[in-house]
Write a protein that holds these residues in place. Structure first.
Motif, mmCIF file in Angstrom:
data_model
loop_
_atom_site.group_PDB
_atom_site.id
_atom_site.type_symbol
_atom_site.label_atom_id
_atom_site.label_comp_id
_atom_site.label_asym_id
_atom_site.label_seq_id
_atom_site.Cartn_x
_atom_site.Cartn_y
_atom_site.Cartn_z
ATOM 1 N N ALA A 38 50.269 -48.202 -3.889
ATOM 2 C CA ALA A 38 49.783 -47.415 -2.756
ATOM 3 C C ALA A 38 49.260 -46.067 -3.244
ATOM 4 N N ALA A 39 49.956 -45.455 -4.182
ATOM 5 C CA ALA A 39 49.492 -44.174 -4.736
ATOM 6 C C ALA A 39 48.174 -44.348 -5.479
ATOM 7 N N ASN A 40 48.038 -45.454 -6.209
ATOM 8 C CA ASN A 40 46.783 -45.729 -6.917
ATOM 9 C C ASN A 40 45.640 -45.926 -5.928
ATOM 10 N N ARG A 41 45.920 -46.652 -4.829
ATOM 11 C CA ARG A 41 44.876 -46.849 -3.807
ATOM 12 C C ARG A 41 44.494 -45.497 -3.187
ATOM 13 N N ALA A 42 45.499 -44.674 -2.939
ATOM 14 C CA ALA A 42 45.216 -43.350 -2.385
ATOM 15 C C ALA A 42 44.393 -42.531 -3.370
ATOM 16 N N GLY A 43 44.713 -42.623 -4.648
ATOM 17 C CA GLY A 43 43.935 -41.917 -5.673
ATOM 18 C C GLY A 43 42.498 -42.411 -5.711
ATOM 19 N N ASP A 44 42.340 -43.745 -5.573
ATOM 20 C CA ASP A 44 40.992 -44.311 -5.536
ATOM 21 C C ASP A 44 40.220 -43.812 -4.310
ATOM 22 N N GLU A 45 40.915 -43.737 -3.174
ATOM 23 C CA GLU A 45 40.272 -43.242 -1.954
ATOM 24 C C GLU A 45 39.870 -41.776 -2.118
ATOM 25 N N VAL A 46 40.725 -40.990 -2.759
ATOM 26 C CA VAL A 46 40.403 -39.585 -2.998
ATOM 27 C C VAL A 46 39.202 -39.469 -3.928
ATOM 28 N N ALA A 47 39.175 -40.299 -4.969
ATOM 29 C CA ALA A 47 38.043 -40.267 -5.904
ATOM 30 C C ALA A 47 36.749 -40.657 -5.191
ATOM 31 N N GLN A 50 35.670 -37.853 -3.056
ATOM 32 C CA GLN A 50 35.082 -36.790 -3.878
ATOM 33 C C GLN A 50 33.636 -37.118 -4.246
ATOM 34 N N VAL A 51 33.385 -38.375 -4.593
ATOM 35 C CA VAL A 51 32.018 -38.802 -4.921
ATOM 36 C C VAL A 51 31.119 -38.645 -3.701
ATOM 37 N N GLN A 52 31.636 -39.065 -2.542
ATOM 38 C CA GLN A 52 30.850 -38.932 -1.313
ATOM 39 C C GLN A 52 30.607 -37.460 -0.978
ATOM 40 N N ALA A 53 31.624 -36.632 -1.168
ATOM 41 C CA ALA A 53 31.460 -35.198 -0.898
ATOM 42 C C ALA A 53 30.441 -34.591 -1.851
ATOM 43 N N ASP A 54 30.496 -34.980 -3.131
ATOM 44 C CA ASP A 54 29.513 -34.469 -4.092
ATOM 45 C C ASP A 54 28.101 -34.871 -3.691
ATOM 46 N N ARG A 55 27.944 -36.112 -3.230
ATOM 47 C CA ARG A 55 26.630 -36.587 -2.806
ATOM 48 C C ARG A 55 26.149 -35.812 -1.576
ATOM 49 N N LEU A 56 27.060 -35.582 -0.635
ATOM 50 C CA LEU A 56 26.686 -34.827 0.555
ATOM 51 C C LEU A 56 26.317 -33.387 0.209
ATOM 52 N N VAL A 57 27.044 -32.795 -0.713
ATOM 53 C CA VAL A 57 26.726 -31.426 -1.150
ATOM 54 C C VAL A 57 25.348 -31.401 -1.799
#
Length: 129
Positions: A38-47, A50-57
């Motif tokens: 579950a922590a790994n999935r959460a880490g993947d979701e955060v990553a 982050q990629v989506q946020a970088d793209r939006l920025v």
């Protein structure tokens, strides 16, 4: 993200009576593995976030740059139009001043010529005839 219960991961209820130490360790290992997954999935979701946020920025920066370019173009265009208007007004004013100067020069020349040449009298006119 839902939290998994130990009973869901082990297939047992929370009753530990009658369980062997080996079974308890296996249940704990499964619980830890489930939480780690579950922590790994959460880490993947955060990553991914982050990629989506970088793209939006990056998209926002590109849009801001385009808006700034368009505004700059509009400001420069207006400035050029104003400069052309002021230049034309200056040219018209210069032409008017040149015309005034030419008239004054012509008047001054006429005054000097009339002052320098003797006045013709009627006697001079008669003698010429």
């Amino acid at each position: 993200m839902t939290r998994t219960n130990d009973s869901e991961t082990t297939g047992r209820t929370n009753r530990t009576d009658g369980a062997t130490p080996h079974e308890l360790v296996r249940a704990l290992e499964k619980s830890i593995a489930a939480r780690l997954a579950a922590a790994n999935r959460a880490g993947d979701e955060v990553a991914l976030a982050q990629v989506q946020a970088d793209r939006l920025v990056a998209e926002a920066e590109a849009q801001a740059a385009e808006v700034a370019r368009q505004r700059t173009t509009a400001i420069l265009s207006a400035a050029r139009a104003e400069a052309a208007r002021v230049t034309q007004a200056g040219i018209r004013r210069a032409a008017a001043l040149t015309a005034v100067a030419a008239r004054r020069r012509d008047q001054d020349v006429a005054m000097v010529v009339s002052a320098a040449l003797p006045q013709q009298t009627s006697h001079d006119e008669v003698s010429r005839s």
